[in-house]
Structure formats: structure tokens, C-alpha cells
Design an enzyme around this catalytic site. Structure first.
Site, short mmCIF file in Angstrom:
data_model
loop_
_atom_site.label_atom_id
_atom_site.label_comp_id
_atom_site.label_asym_id
_atom_site.label_seq_id
_atom_site.Cartn_x
_atom_site.Cartn_y
_atom_site.Cartn_z
N LYS A 49 0.81 -1.20 0.00
CA LYS A 49 0.00 0.00 0.00
C LYS A 49 0.85 1.27 0.00
O LYS A 49 0.35 2.37 -0.25
CB LYS A 49 -0.87 0.04 1.27
CG LYS A 49 -1.74 -1.13 1.49
CD LYS A 49 -2.46 -0.96 2.87
CE LYS A 49 -3.07 -2.23 3.34
NZ LYS A 49 -3.50 -2.14 4.74
N GLY A 50 2.11 1.13 0.34
CA GLY A 50 2.95 2.29 0.63
C GLY A 50 3.08 3.30 -0.50
O GLY A 50 3.37 4.47 -0.26
N GLU A 105 7.22 2.28 -6.32
CA GLU A 105 7.42 1.80 -4.95
C GLU A 105 7.68 3.00 -4.04
O GLU A 105 8.22 4.03 -4.48
CB GLU A 105 8.63 0.84 -4.97
CG GLU A 105 9.00 0.18 -3.69
CD GLU A 105 7.90 -0.67 -3.07
OE1 GLU A 105 6.88 -0.10 -2.65
OE2 GLU A 105 8.08 -1.90 -2.97
N ASP A 106 7.30 2.90 -2.78
CA ASP A 106 7.62 3.98 -1.85
C ASP A 106 9.06 3.90 -1.37
O ASP A 106 9.74 4.91 -1.27
CB ASP A 106 6.64 4.01 -0.66
CG ASP A 106 6.58 2.68 0.08
OD1 ASP A 106 7.01 1.66 -0.48
OD2 ASP A 106 6.11 2.67 1.23
N ASP A 109 14.44 -1.18 0.39
CA ASP A 109 15.22 -1.39 1.61
C ASP A 109 16.13 -2.60 1.36
O ASP A 109 17.18 -2.47 0.74
CB ASP A 109 14.21 -1.61 2.75
CG ASP A 109 14.80 -1.44 4.12
OD1 ASP A 109 15.96 -1.81 4.29
OD2 ASP A 109 14.10 -0.95 5.02
N LYS A 137 17.18 3.10 0.31
CA LYS A 137 18.15 2.92 1.40
C LYS A 137 19.22 1.95 0.91
O LYS A 137 19.16 0.75 1.22
CB LYS A 137 17.46 2.29 2.61
CG LYS A 137 16.66 3.21 3.48
CD LYS A 137 16.20 2.37 4.67
CE LYS A 137 15.30 3.10 5.61
NZ LYS A 137 14.79 2.17 6.66
N ARG A 171 0.50 6.85 7.51
CA ARG A 171 0.59 6.97 6.04
C ARG A 171 0.13 8.36 5.58
O ARG A 171 0.52 8.83 4.53
CB ARG A 171 -0.29 5.92 5.36
CG ARG A 171 0.16 4.47 5.57
CD ARG A 171 -0.55 3.56 4.58
NE ARG A 171 -0.52 2.16 4.97
CZ ARG A 171 0.43 1.30 4.66
NH1 ARG A 171 1.47 1.70 3.96
NH2 ARG A 171 0.36 0.04 5.04
C1 PRP Z 1 7.36 -1.98 2.43
C2 PRP Z 1 7.53 -1.00 1.30
C3 PRP Z 1 8.14 -1.83 0.22
C4 PRP Z 1 8.98 -2.84 0.97
C5 PRP Z 1 10.41 -2.44 0.91
O1 PRP Z 1 6.18 -2.69 2.25
O2 PRP Z 1 6.29 -0.44 0.91
O3 PRP Z 1 7.16 -2.51 -0.56
O4 PRP Z 1 8.49 -2.83 2.31
O5 PRP Z 1 11.22 -3.28 1.66
P1 PRP Z 1 12.26 -4.32 1.09
O6 PRP Z 1 13.09 -3.63 0.06
O7 PRP Z 1 13.07 -4.68 2.32
O8 PRP Z 1 11.52 -5.50 0.55
P2 PRP Z 1 5.36 -3.42 3.41
O9 PRP Z 1 5.64 -4.90 3.35
O10 PRP Z 1 5.63 -2.76 4.73
O11 PRP Z 1 3.85 -3.18 2.96
P3 PRP Z 1 3.05 -1.80 2.77
O12 PRP Z 1 3.58 -1.12 1.53
O13 PRP Z 1 1.64 -2.24 2.61
O14 PRP Z 1 3.25 -0.94 4.01
#
Ligand code: PRP
Length: 183
Positions: A49-50, A105-106, A109, A137, A171
Site C-alpha cells: 500500500k505504501g 514503490e515507496d 530497503d 536505502k 501513512r
Molecule cells: C514496504 C515497502 C516496500 C517494501 C520495501 O512494504 O512499501 O514494498 O516494504 O522493503 P524491502 O526492500 O526490504 O523488501 P510493506 O511490506 O511494509 O507493505 P506496505 O507497503 O503495505 O506498508
């Protein structure tokens, strides 16, 4: 930064990127994507959702025709650390075959989410596939993966706001902020 100091959420330690800086950078990304995809109609694929706020602003800054679709994945289970297991929660509605996909993507990581998505989507034979992430990051990467379009490279701090959550909250903050530890 000072602009938001009065209304700073009590769980936020500091504003990392304020609303004006976000808007300005998103407009630049929109212009860059519009130039690169001139004459094509890419699918902007928001990763739920991010990415929703970023995707909404990015869409408004595109001067080319495009489609929008969504894909839902989760690897954080609401917490601060990736569980390491990416789960597909919602698949896109359109066929990806022969399309120009831009994954929106938001934050990147560990890279696990995007690695999983690239693998899954490449198997469907899109014409092209690129990544556009608001935040990156790079120091946290567990899998080598690069985005073509990056809004901001940020240090390894837990950030919330502008779509990013902690246990589904925050959010709606109009800025990207560092969360206070112990929250
Ligand atoms: C978060 C973010 C990315 C992902 C990044 O999603 O929105 O999709 O983590 O992390 P990574 O590079 O370590 O995989 P999350 O699983 O928290 O879901 P959300 O977007 O619904 O908050």
C-alpha cells in the site's frame, strides 16, 4: 522543515523530507519518465500500500498517456523489519505481456520485495520493466537491485509518512519523517 514543526506528529523525531521537497522531486521524476516514455503508453504499477500517495502525485506530473494498475505484496507484517518472506496479496488486473511496466514503490530497503516482483513479472513477458522508487536505502540492500528512477537516497533510519506506515499508522503524514525510537 520548519514549515511543519508546529504540526509535527508527536511520534516523529524529525522531518527528513518536507512536503515542498517531495512535490518538487516528484515533478522532476514525472518529467523524466514523460521524456523517456514519449510515444509509449506505460503501465504505472503501484505496489500497495505504501506507494499510493507517491503514485497519485507522480501520475499528475506525467504529460504522456499511461495506464494505472496495482499489485499487493507484504513482507513486513506491520513491523520494523522484513520477515524475509514476500507474499503476493493482490495481482494486477491487466495482462503484463508486451507492456512497458513501471513499478512504483515507496521505498527500497533490503530489495526483497522488488526482487520477488521482478522475477514474478518478467515471467509474464512484458516489453520492458523498470523501477521508480521514491526512497532508496542502498546501505540496507540484501539483494543487489537498482532502480532506474530514485527520488531520494536516505540513511538507514525508520521512516514514516507520505504513504509509509508503522503498523498501518502515519501513512497520511504529508512529509517523510523519522519515527521516534521505542514507538
Ligand atoms: C514496504 C515497502 C516496500 C517494501 C520495501 O512494504 O512499501 O514494498 O516494504 O522493503 P524491502 O526492500 O526490504 O523488501 P510493506 O511490506 O511494509 O507493505 P506496505 O507497503 O503495505 O506498508
Amino acid at each position: 522543515m520548519t514549515k511543519h514543526s508546529v504540526s509535527l506528529h508527536p511520534d516523529v523525531e524529525k522531518v527528513l523530507i518536507d512536503s515542498a521537497a517531495l512535490q518538487a522531486r516528484v515533478r522532476e521524476l514525472g518529467a523524466e519518465i514523460s521524456r523517456d516514455y514519449e510515444g509509449r503508453v506505460p503501465i504505472l504499477l503501484g505496489i500497495l500500500k505504501g506507494s499510493v500517495i507517491f503514485l497519485g502525485d507522480l501520475l499528475k506530473s506525467l504529460s504522456i498517456d499511461c495506464w494505472v494498475d496495482f499489485i499487493g505484496v507484504s513482507s513486513y507484517g506491520g513491523g520494523r523489519h522484513s520477515t524475509g518472506e514476500v507474499r503476493l496479496l493482490l495481482d494486477l488486473r491487466e495482462s503484463a505481456a508486451g507492456k512497458d511496466l513501471i513499478l512504483v514503490e515507496d521505498i527500497m530497503d533490503s530489495g526483497l520485495t522488488l526482487h520477488y516482483l521482478l522475477d514474478t513479472l518478467k515471467a509474464r513477458n512484458p516489453r520492458s520493466i523498470e523501477i521508480c522508487t521514491l526512497l532508496d536505502k542502498p546501505k540496507c540492500r540484501k539483494i543487489p537491485i537498482e532502480a532506474k528512477y530514485v527520488g531520494f537516497k536516505i540513511p538507514n533510519e525508520f521512516v514514516i509518512g507520505y504513504g509509509l506506515d508503522h503498523q498501518e499508522r502515519y501513512r497520511n503524514l504529508p512529509y517523510v519523517g523519522v519515527m521516534k525510537s521505542g514507538k
